[in-house]
Design a protein around this motif. Structure first.
Motif, short mmCIF file in Angstrom:
data_model
loop_
_atom_site.label_atom_id
_atom_site.label_comp_id
_atom_site.label_asym_id
_atom_site.label_seq_id
_atom_site.Cartn_x
_atom_site.Cartn_y
_atom_site.Cartn_z
N UNK A 260 13.46 -0.22 -6.11
CA UNK A 260 13.51 0.76 -7.18
C UNK A 260 12.26 1.63 -7.15
N UNK A 261 11.12 0.98 -6.92
CA UNK A 261 9.85 1.72 -6.86
C UNK A 261 8.84 0.91 -6.07
N UNK A 262 8.04 1.59 -5.29
CA UNK A 262 6.92 0.99 -4.57
C UNK A 262 5.78 1.99 -4.67
N UNK A 263 4.59 1.51 -4.98
CA UNK A 263 3.43 2.39 -5.06
C UNK A 263 2.16 1.64 -4.73
N UNK A 264 1.19 2.37 -4.23
CA UNK A 264 -0.10 1.78 -3.92
C UNK A 264 -0.90 2.69 -3.02
N UNK A 265 -2.16 2.35 -2.80
CA UNK A 265 -2.98 3.14 -1.88
C UNK A 265 -2.44 3.03 -0.46
N UNK A 266 -2.74 4.01 0.38
CA UNK A 266 -2.19 4.09 1.74
C UNK A 266 -2.29 2.78 2.51
N UNK A 267 -3.37 2.05 2.38
CA UNK A 267 -3.55 0.81 3.13
C UNK A 267 -3.07 -0.43 2.40
N UNK A 268 -2.48 -0.27 1.20
CA UNK A 268 -2.02 -1.39 0.41
C UNK A 268 -3.12 -1.89 -0.51
N UNK A 269 -2.85 -2.81 -1.37
CA UNK A 269 -1.59 -3.48 -1.58
C UNK A 269 -0.56 -2.56 -2.24
N UNK A 270 0.71 -2.87 -2.01
CA UNK A 270 1.81 -2.09 -2.57
C UNK A 270 2.49 -2.91 -3.66
N UNK A 271 2.57 -2.34 -4.83
CA UNK A 271 3.26 -2.98 -5.95
C UNK A 271 4.71 -2.51 -5.94
N UNK A 272 5.64 -3.45 -6.13
CA UNK A 272 7.06 -3.13 -6.00
C UNK A 272 7.87 -3.62 -7.19
N UNK A 273 8.89 -2.85 -7.50
CA UNK A 273 9.92 -3.24 -8.45
C UNK A 273 11.23 -3.26 -7.67
#
Length: 97
Positions: free
Chosen positions: A62-75
């Motif tokens: 549904x959504x993924x966001x974060x800085x280019x190198x991660x970490x990536x937060x996801x729903x």
């Protein structure tokens, strides 16, 4: 001024986290993503310590966001016979679908 926005297509079956990190290596900025994934592993907050959770089957990112190198937060979400399942946390692993 930051780098311009760009679209990245992750091939089906590829590890999403590794593909994003590789495609964005050396860049600065923020990642936003949507799509379908499977073989998901999340890191989530727990009582006293963080825990990891593996989720089998296909899910909608549904959504993924974060800085280019991660970490990536996801729903993530999916519909089952029991109703809608919703998951969230730091995405450790997922295969693109």
């Amino acid at each position: 001024m930051g780098e311009p926005a760009r679209a990245i297509t992750v091939p089906e079956g590829a590890d999403l986290v590794e593909a994003l990190r590789s495609a964005l290596e050396g860049t600065d900025g923020w990642v936003q993503a949507v799509g379908s994934v499977e073989g998901v592993e999340l890191r989530v907050a727990g009582e006293g310590a963080e825990a990891t959770r593996a989720i089998r089957g296909q899910l909608t990112l549904v959504a993924l966001g974060g800085p280019a190198g991660g970490p990536y937060m996801a729903t993530l979400a999916r519909h089952t016979d029991a109703g809608l399942e919703l998951y969230g946390g730091a995405l450790l692993r997922a295969r693109a679908r």
